[in-house]
Design a protein around this motif. Structure first.
Motif, PDB file in Angstrom:
ATOM      1  N   GLU A 166      38.718  46.007  45.765  1.00  0.00           N
ATOM      2  CA  GLU A 166      38.550  44.553  45.777  1.00  0.00           C
ATOM      3  C   GLU A 166      37.116  44.177  45.442  1.00  0.00           C
ATOM      4  N   LYS A 167      36.158  44.942  45.937  1.00  0.00           N
ATOM      5  CA  LYS A 167      34.758  44.654  45.638  1.00  0.00           C
ATOM      6  C   LYS A 167      34.488  44.830  44.149  1.00  0.00           C
ATOM      7  N   GLU A 168      35.060  45.868  43.552  1.00  0.00           N
ATOM      8  CA  GLU A 168      34.882  46.094  42.119  1.00  0.00           C
ATOM      9  C   GLU A 168      35.541  44.969  41.314  1.00  0.00           C
ATOM     10  N   ALA A 169      36.731  44.539  41.738  1.00  0.00           N
ATOM     11  CA  ALA A 169      37.433  43.459  41.036  1.00  0.00           C
ATOM     12  C   ALA A 169      36.663  42.149  41.156  1.00  0.00           C
ATOM     13  N   ASP A 170      36.089  41.870  42.323  1.00  0.00           N
ATOM     14  CA  ASP A 170      35.289  40.655  42.500  1.00  0.00           C
ATOM     15  C   ASP A 170      34.057  40.679  41.602  1.00  0.00           C
ATOM     16  N   ALA A 171      33.445  41.851  41.464  1.00  0.00           N
ATOM     17  CA  ALA A 171      32.271  41.966  40.598  1.00  0.00           C
ATOM     18  C   ALA A 171      32.661  41.712  39.142  1.00  0.00           C
ATOM     19  N   GLN A 172      33.818  42.215  38.720  1.00  0.00           N
ATOM     20  CA  GLN A 172      34.282  41.985  37.349  1.00  0.00           C
ATOM     21  C   GLN A 172      34.590  40.509  37.125  1.00  0.00           C
ATOM     22  N   ARG A 173      35.225  39.852  38.092  1.00  0.00           N
ATOM     23  CA  ARG A 173      35.536  38.428  37.955  1.00  0.00           C
ATOM     24  C   ARG A 173      34.258  37.604  37.854  1.00  0.00           C
ATOM     25  N   ALA A 174      33.250  37.971  38.637  1.00  0.00           N
ATOM     26  CA  ALA A 174      31.985  37.247  38.598  1.00  0.00           C
ATOM     27  C   ALA A 174      31.320  37.424  37.235  1.00  0.00           C
ATOM     28  N   ALA A 175      31.393  38.604  36.674  1.00  0.00           N
ATOM     29  CA  ALA A 175      30.805  38.840  35.357  1.00  0.00           C
ATOM     30  C   ALA A 175      31.564  38.062  34.284  1.00  0.00           C
ATOM     31  N   ASP A 176      32.895  37.961  34.405  1.00  0.00           N
ATOM     32  CA  ASP A 176      33.690  37.224  33.428  1.00  0.00           C
ATOM     33  C   ASP A 176      33.400  35.730  33.487  1.00  0.00           C
ATOM     34  N   THR A 177      33.223  35.185  34.676  1.00  0.00           N
ATOM     35  CA  THR A 177      32.971  33.749  34.800  1.00  0.00           C
ATOM     36  C   THR A 177      31.579  33.395  34.312  1.00  0.00           C
ATOM     37  N   LYS A 178      30.634  34.331  34.396  1.00  0.00           N
ATOM     38  CA  LYS A 178      29.295  34.057  33.893  1.00  0.00           C
ATOM     39  C   LYS A 178      29.294  34.016  32.366  1.00  0.00           C
ATOM     40  N   ALA A 179      30.167  34.765  31.744  1.00  0.00           N
ATOM     41  CA  ALA A 179      30.212  34.813  30.287  1.00  0.00           C
ATOM     42  C   ALA A 179      30.796  33.521  29.711  1.00  0.00           C
ATOM     43  N   GLU A 180      31.775  32.918  30.395  1.00  0.00           N
ATOM     44  CA  GLU A 180      32.412  31.695  29.911  1.00  0.00           C
ATOM     45  C   GLU A 180      31.759  30.475  30.566  1.00  0.00           C
ATOM     46  N   PRO A 181      31.263  29.540  29.757  1.00  0.00           N
ATOM     47  CA  PRO A 181      30.698  28.336  30.372  1.00  0.00           C
ATOM     48  C   PRO A 181      31.823  27.444  30.887  1.00  0.00           C
ATOM     49  N   LYS A 182      31.549  26.740  31.959  1.00  0.00           N
ATOM     50  CA  LYS A 182      32.547  25.836  32.518  1.00  0.00           C
ATOM     51  C   LYS A 182      32.687  24.632  31.598  1.00  0.00           C
ATOM     52  N   PRO A 183      33.920  24.165  31.390  1.00  0.00           N
ATOM     53  CA  PRO A 183      34.081  22.993  30.517  1.00  0.00           C
ATOM     54  C   PRO A 183      33.503  21.749  31.191  1.00  0.00           C
ATOM     55  N   ASP A 184      32.960  20.881  30.368  1.00  0.00           N
ATOM     56  CA  ASP A 184      32.380  19.631  30.855  1.00  0.00           C
ATOM     57  C   ASP A 184      33.494  18.751  31.411  1.00  0.00           C
ATOM     58  N   ALA A 185      33.215  18.044  32.479  1.00  0.00           N
ATOM     59  CA  ALA A 185      34.241  17.211  33.114  1.00  0.00           C
ATOM     60  C   ALA A 185      34.698  16.102  32.174  1.00  0.00           C
ATOM     61  N   ALA A 186      33.773  15.520  31.429  1.00  0.00           N
ATOM     62  CA  ALA A 186      34.148  14.443  30.504  1.00  0.00           C
ATOM     63  C   ALA A 186      35.040  14.979  29.382  1.00  0.00           C
ATOM     64  N   THR A 187      34.749  16.167  28.889  1.00  0.00           N
ATOM     65  CA  THR A 187      35.562  16.770  27.832  1.00  0.00           C
ATOM     66  C   THR A 187      36.963  17.065  28.343  1.00  0.00           C
ATOM     67  N   LYS A 188      37.028  17.596  29.535  1.00  0.00           N
ATOM     68  CA  LYS A 188      38.336  17.906  30.120  1.00  0.00           C
ATOM     69  C   LYS A 188      39.143  16.627  30.350  1.00  0.00           C
ATOM     70  N   LEU A 189      38.485  15.553  30.795  1.00  0.00           N
ATOM     71  CA  LEU A 189      39.163  14.283  31.007  1.00  0.00           C
ATOM     72  C   LEU A 189      39.697  13.725  29.695  1.00  0.00           C
ATOM     73  N   ASP A 190      38.912  13.839  28.620  1.00  0.00           N
ATOM     74  CA  ASP A 190      39.370  13.374  27.310  1.00  0.00           C
ATOM     75  C   ASP A 190      40.595  14.152  26.839  1.00  0.00           C
ATOM     76  N   GLU A 191      40.606  15.468  27.079  1.00  0.00           N
ATOM     77  CA  GLU A 191      41.763  16.290  26.700  1.00  0.00           C
ATOM     78  C   GLU A 191      43.012  15.870  27.463  1.00  0.00           C
ATOM     79  N   VAL A 192      42.859  15.611  28.747  1.00  0.00           N
ATOM     80  CA  VAL A 192      44.002  15.214  29.571  1.00  0.00           C
ATOM     81  C   VAL A 192      44.520  13.850  29.121  1.00  0.00           C
ATOM     82  N   LYS A 193      43.611  12.923  28.839  1.00  0.00           N
ATOM     83  CA  LYS A 193      44.027  11.601  28.367  1.00  0.00           C
ATOM     84  C   LYS A 193      44.765  11.713  27.032  1.00  0.00           C
TER      85      LYS A 193
END
Length: 127
Positions: free
Chosen positions: A40-67
């Motif tokens: 589990e510790k190894e999997a958590d470390a991999q997930r943390a590395a994956d999330t750092k590589a992908e930037p979080k989508p902007d809230a305004a952009t996501k709202l426009d997509e949903v609309k």
């Protein structure tokens, strides 16, 4: 010859096999628990590395997509007819200006019936 069975002559012995099996199960359980926590510790470390590589989508952009998706659904993308066409067809079926849309309407509240024990007011006035 004696009347007692042969097993009665023996004294009860210590259950080495049962104790050994119980300890084996205990150590197997502890090993598996240790293995799961390290994985589990190894999997958590991999997930943390994956999330750092992908930037979080902007809230305004996501709202426009949903609309945009909602508007496409309302305009009839993949539907039999668009919202405006369906509303026009429904309004065309109305018979007159007093008609309303065919949606459920709550029934009007009925006045309470007078009790039978009480005389009506009209009867008192006539006497």
């Amino acid at each position: 010859m004696s009347d007692t069975p042969a097993s009665a002559d023996r004294s009860p012995r210590f259950p080495f096999v049962t104790v050994g099996a119980a300890l084996g199960v205990l150590f197997a359980f502890l090993f598996l628990m240790w293995l799961v926590t390290t994985r589990e510790k190894e999997a958590d470390a991999q997930r943390a590395a994956d999330t750092k590589a992908e930037p979080k989508p902007d809230a305004a952009t996501k709202l426009d997509e949903v609309k945009a998706r909602n508007e496409a659904a309302l305009n009839g993308v993949g539907a039999k007819m668009s919202r405006d066409e369906a509303r026009g067809k429904l309004l065309a079926r109305l018979k007159g200006p007093g008609d309303t849309m065919p949606f459920p309407v709550p029934e009007p509240v009925q006045p309470a019936a007078p009790k039978k024990d009480e005389p009506k007011k009209d009867a008192k006035e006539k006497q």
